[in-house]
Design a protein around this motif. Structure first.
Motif, PDB file in Angstrom:
ATOM      1  N   ARG A 163       0.853  -1.189   0.000  1.00 32.46           N
ATOM      2  CA  ARG A 163       0.000   0.000   0.000  1.00 32.46           C
ATOM      3  C   ARG A 163       0.886   1.235   0.000  1.00 32.46           C
ATOM      4  N   SER A 164       0.491   2.211  -0.788  1.00 33.20           N
ATOM      5  CA  SER A 164       1.327   3.400  -0.925  1.00 33.20           C
ATOM      6  C   SER A 164       1.301   4.266   0.330  1.00 33.20           C
ATOM      7  N   ASP A 165       0.224   4.214   1.120  1.00 30.12           N
ATOM      8  CA  ASP A 165       0.192   5.046   2.332  1.00 30.12           C
ATOM      9  C   ASP A 165       1.208   4.575   3.373  1.00 30.12           C
ATOM     10  N   TRP A 166       1.642   3.321   3.299  1.00 30.56           N
ATOM     11  CA  TRP A 166       2.706   2.875   4.192  1.00 30.56           C
ATOM     12  C   TRP A 166       4.000   3.625   3.902  1.00 30.56           C
ATOM     13  N   LEU A 167       4.273   3.858   2.622  1.00 35.88           N
ATOM     14  CA  LEU A 167       5.501   4.557   2.240  1.00 35.88           C
ATOM     15  C   LEU A 167       5.372   6.072   2.394  1.00 35.88           C
ATOM     16  N   VAL A 168       4.231   6.609   1.973  1.00 39.21           N
ATOM     17  CA  VAL A 168       4.070   8.062   1.959  1.00 39.21           C
ATOM     18  C   VAL A 168       3.870   8.621   3.358  1.00 39.21           C
ATOM     19  N   TYR A 169       2.969   8.002   4.129  1.00 40.98           N
ATOM     20  CA  TYR A 169       2.613   8.537   5.446  1.00 40.98           C
ATOM     21  C   TYR A 169       3.207   7.750   6.608  1.00 40.98           C
ATOM     22  N   GLY A 170       3.795   6.620   6.340  1.00 40.07           N
ATOM     23  CA  GLY A 170       4.374   5.812   7.407  1.00 40.07           C
ATOM     24  C   GLY A 170       3.342   5.239   8.346  1.00 40.07           C
ATOM     25  N   THR A 171       2.195   4.807   7.806  1.00 40.45           N
ATOM     26  CA  THR A 171       1.106   4.322   8.651  1.00 40.45           C
ATOM     27  C   THR A 171       1.148   2.820   8.896  1.00 40.45           C
ATOM     28  N   GLY A 172       2.097   2.117   8.306  1.00 46.37           N
ATOM     29  CA  GLY A 172       2.172   0.666   8.492  1.00 46.37           C
ATOM     30  C   GLY A 172       2.603   0.314   9.904  1.00 46.37           C
ATOM     31  N   GLY A 173       1.992  -0.730  10.438  1.00 48.34           N
ATOM     32  CA  GLY A 173       2.318  -1.179  11.788  1.00 48.34           C
ATOM     33  C   GLY A 173       2.707  -2.638  11.790  1.00 48.34           C
ATOM     34  N   TRP A 174       2.882  -3.165  13.000  1.00 50.45           N
ATOM     35  CA  TRP A 174       3.275  -4.563  13.139  1.00 50.45           C
ATOM     36  C   TRP A 174       2.180  -5.508  12.667  1.00 50.45           C
ATOM     37  N   ASP A 175       0.917  -5.138  12.856  1.00 58.25           N
ATOM     38  CA  ASP A 175      -0.158  -6.011  12.392  1.00 58.25           C
ATOM     39  C   ASP A 175      -0.165  -6.111  10.869  1.00 58.25           C
ATOM     40  N   ASP A 176       0.191  -5.010  10.195  1.00 57.80           N
ATOM     41  CA  ASP A 176       0.306  -5.059   8.736  1.00 57.80           C
ATOM     42  C   ASP A 176       1.458  -5.953   8.305  1.00 57.80           C
ATOM     43  N   LEU A 177       2.559  -5.881   9.020  1.00 64.07           N
ATOM     44  CA  LEU A 177       3.716  -6.716   8.703  1.00 64.07           C
ATOM     45  C   LEU A 177       3.397  -8.194   8.906  1.00 64.07           C
ATOM     46  N   ILE A 178       2.695  -8.511   9.975  1.00 67.33           N
ATOM     47  CA  ILE A 178       2.310  -9.904  10.231  1.00 67.33           C
ATOM     48  C   ILE A 178       1.396 -10.415   9.122  1.00 67.33           C
ATOM     49  N   PHE A 179       0.445  -9.576   8.696  1.00 63.86           N
ATOM     50  CA  PHE A 179      -0.453  -9.970   7.605  1.00 63.86           C
ATOM     51  C   PHE A 179       0.329 -10.243   6.327  1.00 63.86           C
ATOM     52  N   VAL A 180       1.274  -9.360   5.999  1.00 68.75           N
ATOM     53  CA  VAL A 180       2.058  -9.519   4.778  1.00 68.75           C
ATOM     54  C   VAL A 180       2.902 -10.791   4.845  1.00 68.75           C
ATOM     55  N   VAL A 181       3.497 -11.071   5.983  1.00 70.67           N
ATOM     56  CA  VAL A 181       4.334 -12.272   6.115  1.00 70.67           C
ATOM     57  C   VAL A 181       3.485 -13.537   6.013  1.00 70.67           C
ATOM     58  N   VAL A 182       2.321 -13.562   6.656  1.00 69.16           N
ATOM     59  CA  VAL A 182       1.446 -14.745   6.606  1.00 69.16           C
ATOM     60  C   VAL A 182       0.909 -14.956   5.197  1.00 69.16           C
ATOM     61  N   GLN A 183       0.409 -13.888   4.566  1.00 68.85           N
ATOM     62  CA  GLN A 183      -0.105 -14.011   3.200  1.00 68.85           C
ATOM     63  C   GLN A 183       1.006 -14.422   2.236  1.00 68.85           C
ATOM     64  N   GLY A 184       2.177 -13.851   2.404  1.00 70.54           N
ATOM     65  CA  GLY A 184       3.298 -14.227   1.553  1.00 70.54           C
ATOM     66  C   GLY A 184       3.685 -15.680   1.732  1.00 70.54           C
ATOM     67  N   GLY A 185       3.655 -16.168   2.968  1.00 72.38           N
ATOM     68  CA  GLY A 185       3.956 -17.574   3.221  1.00 72.38           C
ATOM     69  C   GLY A 185       2.929 -18.507   2.597  1.00 72.38           C
ATOM     70  N   ILE A 186       1.663 -18.154   2.698  1.00 69.95           N
ATOM     71  CA  ILE A 186       0.604 -18.974   2.096  1.00 69.95           C
ATOM     72  C   ILE A 186       0.761 -19.000   0.578  1.00 69.95           C
ATOM     73  N   TYR A 187       0.977 -17.832  -0.006  1.00 72.47           N
ATOM     74  CA  TYR A 187       1.114 -17.744  -1.450  1.00 72.47           C
ATOM     75  C   TYR A 187       2.366 -18.482  -1.923  1.00 72.47           C
ATOM     76  N   LEU A 188       3.454 -18.354  -1.185  1.00 71.66           N
ATOM     77  CA  LEU A 188       4.682 -19.048  -1.539  1.00 71.66           C
ATOM     78  C   LEU A 188       4.504 -20.560  -1.467  1.00 71.66           C
ATOM     79  N   SER A 189       3.784 -21.040  -0.450  1.00 71.90           N
ATOM     80  CA  SER A 189       3.558 -22.483  -0.350  1.00 71.90           C
ATOM     81  C   SER A 189       2.684 -22.983  -1.494  1.00 71.90           C
ATOM     82  N   LEU A 190       1.696 -22.202  -1.924  1.00 73.62           N
ATOM     83  CA  LEU A 190       0.885 -22.601  -3.079  1.00 73.62           C
ATOM     84  C   LEU A 190       1.723 -22.645  -4.351  1.00 73.62           C
ATOM     85  N   LEU A 191       2.603 -21.655  -4.536  1.00 71.23           N
ATOM     86  CA  LEU A 191       3.461 -21.644  -5.717  1.00 71.23           C
ATOM     87  C   LEU A 191       4.439 -22.816  -5.712  1.00 71.23           C
TER      88      LEU A 191
END
Length: 103
Positions: A62-90
């Motif tokens: 999301r661009s607001d994470w870069l522009v406004y710095g609104t990303g938090g730890w919960d966003d990071l956890i979501f990205v890591v979990v989703q990335g892991g699921i997607y990587l395992s499917l691939l």
């Protein structure tokens, strides 16, 4: 895949569907859709199943994470979990394709 263009077209189709599945959910639950109709309900469940299987690419970057710095730890956890699921499917799809090949 034995040919590159069909494989590329399939990858692009999955990518576009993963990026736009949330919009399909919004349209299906919008005020203009008739309520209590069986085929509308079935289509909404099919779109929900697609959204469950496909990765939420609209929420991974999301661009607001870069522009406004609104990303938090919960966003990071979501990205890591989703990335892991997607990587395992691939990896599973790649292993299935690898074992299908004749050596």
């Amino acid at each position: 895949f034995s040919q590159v263009p069909p494989a590329f077209a399939l990858v692009m189709a999955v990518y576009l569907l993963a990026r736009s599945v949330i919009v399909l959910q919004w349209i299906g639950q919008g005020p203009i859709m008739p309520q209590g109709v069986l085929h509308v309900w079935l289509m909404n469940r099919l779109i929900d199943a697609l959204a469950f299987v496909l990765p939420a690419l609209d929420r991974l970057t999301r661009s607001d994470w870069l522009v406004y710095g609104t990303g938090g730890w919960d966003d990071l956890i979501f990205v890591v979990v989703q990335g892991g699921i997607y990587l395992s499917l691939l990896v599973a799809a790649a292993l299935i394709d690898l074992y299908r090949k004749n050596f």
